[in-house]
Design an enzyme around this catalytic site. Sequence first.
Site, PDB file in Angstrom:
ATOM      1  N   HIS A 105      -0.973   0.670  15.262  1.00  0.00           N
ATOM      2  CA  HIS A 105       0.233   1.166  14.610  1.00  0.00           C
ATOM      3  C   HIS A 105       1.502   0.934  15.439  1.00  0.00           C
ATOM      4  O   HIS A 105       2.566   1.443  15.082  1.00  0.00           O
ATOM      5  CB  HIS A 105       0.101   2.663  14.323  1.00  0.00           C
ATOM      6  CG  HIS A 105      -0.907   3.005  13.271  1.00  0.00           C
ATOM      7  ND1 HIS A 105      -2.256   2.824  13.463  1.00  0.00           N
ATOM      8  CD2 HIS A 105      -0.748   3.516  12.029  1.00  0.00           C
ATOM      9  CE1 HIS A 105      -2.905   3.216  12.372  1.00  0.00           C
ATOM     10  NE2 HIS A 105      -2.011   3.643  11.493  1.00  0.00           N
TER      11      HIS A 105
ATOM     12  N   GLU B 140      -4.490  -6.501   2.774  1.00  0.00           N
ATOM     13  CA  GLU B 140      -3.276  -7.239   3.132  1.00  0.00           C
ATOM     14  C   GLU B 140      -3.343  -8.706   2.754  1.00  0.00           C
ATOM     15  O   GLU B 140      -2.337  -9.286   2.310  1.00  0.00           O
ATOM     16  CB  GLU B 140      -3.003  -7.082   4.629  1.00  0.00           C
ATOM     17  CG  GLU B 140      -2.503  -5.708   5.052  1.00  0.00           C
ATOM     18  CD  GLU B 140      -3.605  -4.663   5.135  1.00  0.00           C
ATOM     19  OE1 GLU B 140      -3.283  -3.463   5.252  1.00  0.00           O
ATOM     20  OE2 GLU B 140      -4.794  -5.063   5.085  1.00  0.00           O
TER      21      GLU B 140
ATOM     22  N   PHE C 166      -1.551  -3.976  10.915  1.00  0.00           N
ATOM     23  CA  PHE C 166      -2.313  -4.262   9.699  1.00  0.00           C
ATOM     24  C   PHE C 166      -2.038  -5.668   9.164  1.00  0.00           C
ATOM     25  O   PHE C 166      -2.631  -6.080   8.177  1.00  0.00           O
ATOM     26  CB  PHE C 166      -1.979  -3.254   8.599  1.00  0.00           C
ATOM     27  CG  PHE C 166      -2.280  -1.821   8.936  1.00  0.00           C
ATOM     28  CD1 PHE C 166      -2.935  -1.477  10.105  1.00  0.00           C
ATOM     29  CD2 PHE C 166      -1.909  -0.809   8.066  1.00  0.00           C
ATOM     30  CE1 PHE C 166      -3.200  -0.153  10.418  1.00  0.00           C
ATOM     31  CE2 PHE C 166      -2.174   0.521   8.357  1.00  0.00           C
ATOM     32  CZ  PHE C 166      -2.820   0.848   9.531  1.00  0.00           C
TER      33      PHE C 166
ATOM     34  N   GLN D 287       2.015  -2.036   5.782  1.00  0.00           N
ATOM     35  CA  GLN D 287       2.265  -0.634   6.107  1.00  0.00           C
ATOM     36  C   GLN D 287       2.552  -0.386   7.579  1.00  0.00           C
ATOM     37  O   GLN D 287       3.452   0.370   7.940  1.00  0.00           O
ATOM     38  CB  GLN D 287       1.069   0.213   5.650  1.00  0.00           C
ATOM     39  CG  GLN D 287       1.351   1.684   5.577  1.00  0.00           C
ATOM     40  CD  GLN D 287       0.220   2.427   4.895  1.00  0.00           C
ATOM     41  OE1 GLN D 287      -0.870   2.562   5.454  1.00  0.00           O
ATOM     42  NE2 GLN D 287       0.472   2.901   3.678  1.00  0.00           N
ATOM     43  N   PHE D 288       1.799  -1.053   8.457  1.00  0.00           N
ATOM     44  CA  PHE D 288       2.039  -1.004   9.897  1.00  0.00           C
ATOM     45  C   PHE D 288       1.827  -2.397  10.468  1.00  0.00           C
ATOM     46  O   PHE D 288       1.033  -3.192   9.957  1.00  0.00           O
ATOM     47  CB  PHE D 288       1.100  -0.014  10.597  1.00  0.00           C
ATOM     48  CG  PHE D 288       1.497   1.421  10.455  1.00  0.00           C
ATOM     49  CD1 PHE D 288       2.381   2.010  11.361  1.00  0.00           C
ATOM     50  CD2 PHE D 288       0.999   2.193   9.421  1.00  0.00           C
ATOM     51  CE1 PHE D 288       2.747   3.340  11.235  1.00  0.00           C
ATOM     52  CE2 PHE D 288       1.353   3.523   9.286  1.00  0.00           C
ATOM     53  CZ  PHE D 288       2.231   4.099  10.196  1.00  0.00           C
ATOM     54  N   ASP D 289       2.519  -2.670  11.577  1.00  0.00           N
ATOM     55  CA  ASP D 289       2.456  -3.979  12.223  1.00  0.00           C
ATOM     56  C   ASP D 289       1.036  -4.463  12.491  1.00  0.00           C
ATOM     57  O   ASP D 289       0.701  -5.612  12.265  1.00  0.00           O
ATOM     58  CB  ASP D 289       3.246  -3.932  13.541  1.00  0.00           C
ATOM     59  CG  ASP D 289       3.122  -2.578  14.211  1.00  0.00           C
ATOM     60  OD1 ASP D 289       2.006  -2.037  14.315  1.00  0.00           O
ATOM     61  OD2 ASP D 289       4.163  -2.029  14.612  1.00  0.00           O
TER      62      ASP D 289
ATOM     63  N   GLU E 220       0.842  -1.199   0.000  1.00  0.00           N
ATOM     64  CA  GLU E 220       0.000   0.000   0.000  1.00  0.00           C
ATOM     65  C   GLU E 220       0.881   1.256   0.000  1.00  0.00           C
ATOM     66  O   GLU E 220       1.690   1.451   0.907  1.00  0.00           O
ATOM     67  CB  GLU E 220      -0.911  -0.015   1.230  1.00  0.00           C
ATOM     68  CG  GLU E 220      -1.840  -1.219   1.236  1.00  0.00           C
ATOM     69  CD  GLU E 220      -2.424  -1.514   2.606  1.00  0.00           C
ATOM     70  OE1 GLU E 220      -2.201  -0.708   3.537  1.00  0.00           O
ATOM     71  OE2 GLU E 220      -3.094  -2.548   2.753  1.00  0.00           O
TER      72      GLU E 220
END
Length: 329
Positions: free
Chosen positions: A131, A62, A88, A84-86, A31
């Site tokens: 996040h 994802e 996610f 993009q972030f953990d 993303e």
Amino acid sequence: MATETLTIGKALNTGLRRALENDPKVVIMGEDVGKLGGVFRITDGLQKDFGDQRVIDTPLAESGIIGTAVGLAIRGYRPVCEIQFDGFVYPAYDQIVSQVAKMHYRSGGKLRIPMVIRIPFGGGIGAVEHHSESPEAYFSHTPGLKVVSCANPQDAYVMIQQAIASDDPIVFLEPKRRYWEKGPVDLDAPLADAYPLHASRIARPGTDATLLAYGPMVRTCLDAATAAAEEGRELEVIDLRSISPLDLTAAYESVRRTGRAVVVHEAPSNVGLGAEIATRITEECFYSLEAPVLRVSGFDTPYPAARVEEEYLPDIDRVLDAVDRTFGW
């Protein structure tokens, strides 16, 4: 020899660029990784230079990112997926555990899944919910996956290339709170001569107690060791680097010399990596230990709101308190 001072983020960007240059089968997908260059700009400039067929902006899905990468890997590509972030990564967990980790075993060794799943992980950036997670234990517990984490720019530059070159699926955890920390990077050293991907190493030598950490907590432990030295106590810091498989050779040698060990990680302590590491050290070094192996970790709660995250995260004081406790036995 071209040695430059880079941030961890820039070192990752440079390593990804080298991988794209060296192998036309490497593709990056995720993303906002293309035109935007990623939310942390780790892929900045790569789509411009390599095109949108190799640096691919995906939908916000994802599970779809990982599922598509599995097909690409089976067809001979080397996909590098960015989550993009953990927090996610959980929608992709089924694909990672049920497909990525099992395809080689399921096919009787006929299929390889040479893919990397990059995950910025950990807290310390003042972010909102989802996040600041530390999901490493979920993946380390899964046979068929390898899990690594870099802690300095040199390792970031080399390890991301080694992970991409590997024929095994690797979860690559990046310490997002450390993206802007700088260090020297040797850009010309041959990858074949680099330190092994799945090997730990001594980040700071010491004689009185051993600190073991990976990712963002390596810097915390190094700072704690610096503070302890001012009081006359020399702490050895082991950067584990590889979380699965675990390489504890350096840790065993260290603990046999120091007699004391403290394991530090951001994730909650309950059934975390610290418990596994402490158990293995106890089994291998029982007669050398002067005290139980202690753990310093995040608390067994959901990650808190940004305004109180510093109360949650392990810091120098908590690490040094644990060291003091090992000397109280």
